[in-house]
Design an enzyme around this catalytic site. Structure first.
Site, PDB file in Angstrom:
ATOM      1  N   SER A  20       0.859  -1.267   0.005  1.00 48.99           N
ATOM      2  CA  SER A  20      -0.082  -0.055  -0.101  1.00 48.99           C
ATOM      3  C   SER A  20       0.900   1.146   0.024  1.00 48.99           C
ATOM      4  CB  SER A  20      -0.707  -0.037   1.223  1.00 48.99           C
ATOM      5  OG  SER A  20      -1.829  -0.947   1.240  1.00 48.99           O
ATOM      6  N   SER A 165     -13.396   0.940   3.134  1.00 53.30           N
ATOM      7  CA  SER A 165     -12.279   0.783   1.940  1.00 53.30           C
ATOM      8  C   SER A 165     -11.483   1.710   1.808  1.00 53.30           C
ATOM      9  CB  SER A 165     -12.962   0.366   0.812  1.00 53.30           C
ATOM     10  OG  SER A 165     -12.341   0.451  -0.230  1.00 53.30           O
ATOM     11  N   ASP A 313      -6.763  -7.880   4.598  1.00 51.26           N
ATOM     12  CA  ASP A 313      -6.108  -9.087   3.935  1.00 51.26           C
ATOM     13  C   ASP A 313      -5.517 -10.181   4.653  1.00 51.26           C
ATOM     14  OD1 ASP A 313      -6.542  -7.335   1.688  1.00 51.26           O
ATOM     15  OD2 ASP A 313      -4.717  -6.304   2.205  1.00 51.26           O
TER      16      ASP A 313
END
Ligand code: S3P
Length: 426
Positions: A20, A165, A313
């Site tokens: 990320s 999100s 995740d």
């Protein structure tokens, strides 16, 4: 990939750079003024897509050792690409780039692979359209995305995200850099805040107020030096392996421990894991530490609500930990997993069932009765990096030889995953 289970794991290692943070470094480095150097950037399939997209728009980027050097072109310095921008398997590339592209004075087409073509994009199309962006997908929902210059320019919006999100939040913030006013975003649950951190580090005016993340565009980002910490999502496979495989002892150096990402550490500790966080420090506003894991017997746990957003995740590998723990684990509120690179609830359920685990699929989660002795099996990654890695760790915990089909999916985020496992098992 054939995996022979049964042995202990030990060693002192690093994991690759955070995915990320690497994506965000490339995007903000390209849009900043001046040079940005990103040390320890993740060089894997997903991040290479983001790099290539910006190179296609005329940004000079080149590797120097393990650092990427970017000559920033400023917020208005991108050029129209000759070709479509190909995002491959990377939802982060497509969703974050969409936010940037709606603010440009040229047209763009964003495409992806078969898996990305099935992932929902209405979650960004809706807010970006509210901002005055011109962005269209197939059935208003799926890639490819066609983006045209906005007719009247972008308006800042105040938006309550319908789902937790970080990709959607980031897409709106990036579009907000081109908006005329203060962008305000409210999240149903706190998600990873790397975009906010890096925007602040690059000089953007970003703050929180009344539960909203607020950003006032000041027209300029200033490039700089970024150290990318190891990816806690990659470290998670080794934390679980070290916790559940007898006599293991692993030290993982230089891992990002941003509190919006450490849900996996908290949950594993609640399950009885022996995990220590040593040598805490900060680099470019991001907390970093060394993580030490020793084998210990794990017990089942119930989880859901706020906390699952900080470990979205990690749910597949957590399901593996639960299968090896004693007692029942209930995981709820993770329906989002069905919209990832594959339907991860189904994929981990099927994989662990094949190994003989007692596991039940819920619409929004899983129930796992731990403690069954898992047997080796033929397992399928479904082309998803996180499923490939989670099932590989499950295979390591089972006596005998398992086969992982489609194991090269690990190239998406952790190309050296199997090399690291091999090193730890020597
Ligand atoms: C990411 C956000 C999460 C995560 C993905 C990376 C990011 O996706 O699953 O691997 O870098 O912002 P969502 O925002 O769709 O939850």
């Amino acid at each position: 990939m054939i995996i022979r289970g049964g042995g202990r794991l030990s060693g002192d290692i690093r994991v690759p750079g955070d995915k990320s943070i690497s994506h965000r470094g490339v995007i903000l480095g390209a849009l900043a003024n001046g040079t940005t150097v990103i040390e320890n950037i993740l060089m894997a399939e997903d991040t290479r897509r983001t790099i290539k997209c910006f190179q296609d728009m005329g940004v000079e980027m080149e590797m120097d050792g393990d650092s990427l050097r970017i000559e920033g072109v400023g917020l208005h310095g991108l050029h129209e690409s000759k070709d479509e921008l190909y995002c491959g398997n990377s939802g982060t590339t497509m969703r974050l780039l969409s936010g940037v592209m709606v603010g440009q004075k040229f047209s763009t087409i964003l495409t992806g692979d078969d898996s990305l073509d099935k992932r929902p994009m209405d979650r960004i199309i809706i807010p970006l359209t509210m901002m005055g962006g011109s962005i269209k997908g197939v059935d208003n929902r799926y890639p490819p995305l066609h983006i045209e210059p906005s007719k009247g320019g972008l308006e800042a919006i105040s938006y309550s995200l319908p789902m937790a999100s970080a990709q959607v939040k980031s897409s709106i913030l990036l579009a907000g850099l081109y908006g005329n006013g203060i962008t305000r975003i409210e999240e149903p649950k706190v998600t990873r805040d790397h975009t906010e951190m890096m925007l602040k580090y690059f000089g953007a005016d970003i703050y929180s107020e009344d539960g909203f993340i607020c950003m006032e565009p000041n027209g300029l980002l200033s490039g700089g030096y970024i150290h990318v910490p190891g990816d806690i999502s990659s470290a998670a496979y080794l934390m679980v392996a070290g916790s559940m495989i007898k006599d293991s002892h692993i030290i993982i150096r230089d891992v990002g421990v941003n509190p919006t990402r450490t849900g996996i550490i908290n949950i594993l500790k609640d399950m009885g894991a022996d995990i220590r966080i040593n040598n805490r420090r900060i680099a470019n506003l991001e907390p970093i530490a060394d993580i030490e894991v020793k084998y210990s017997s794990l017990k089942g746990i119930e989880m859901g609500g706020e906390m699952v957003a900080t470990m979205i995740d990690e749910i597949p590998i957590l399901a593996v930990a639960a299968a090896f723990a004693s007692g029942r684990t209930v995981i709820r509120d993770v329906e989002e997993l069905r919209y990832k690179e594959c339907d991860r609830i189904r994929a981990i359920h099927d994989g662990l069932s094949n190994m003989g685990a007692d596991i039940e699929e819920l619409p929004d989660g899983l129930i796992i009765e731990g403690g069954a002795t898992l047997k080796p099996a033929a397992l399928d990654s479904h082309g998803d990096h996180r499923i490939a890695m989670a099932l590989s760790i499950a295979a390591l915990g089972a006596e005998g030889e398992s086969r992982i089909n489609g194991h090269r999916a690990v190239d998406i985020s952790y190309p050296d995953f199997y090399k690291t496992l091999w090193k730890l098992s020597q």
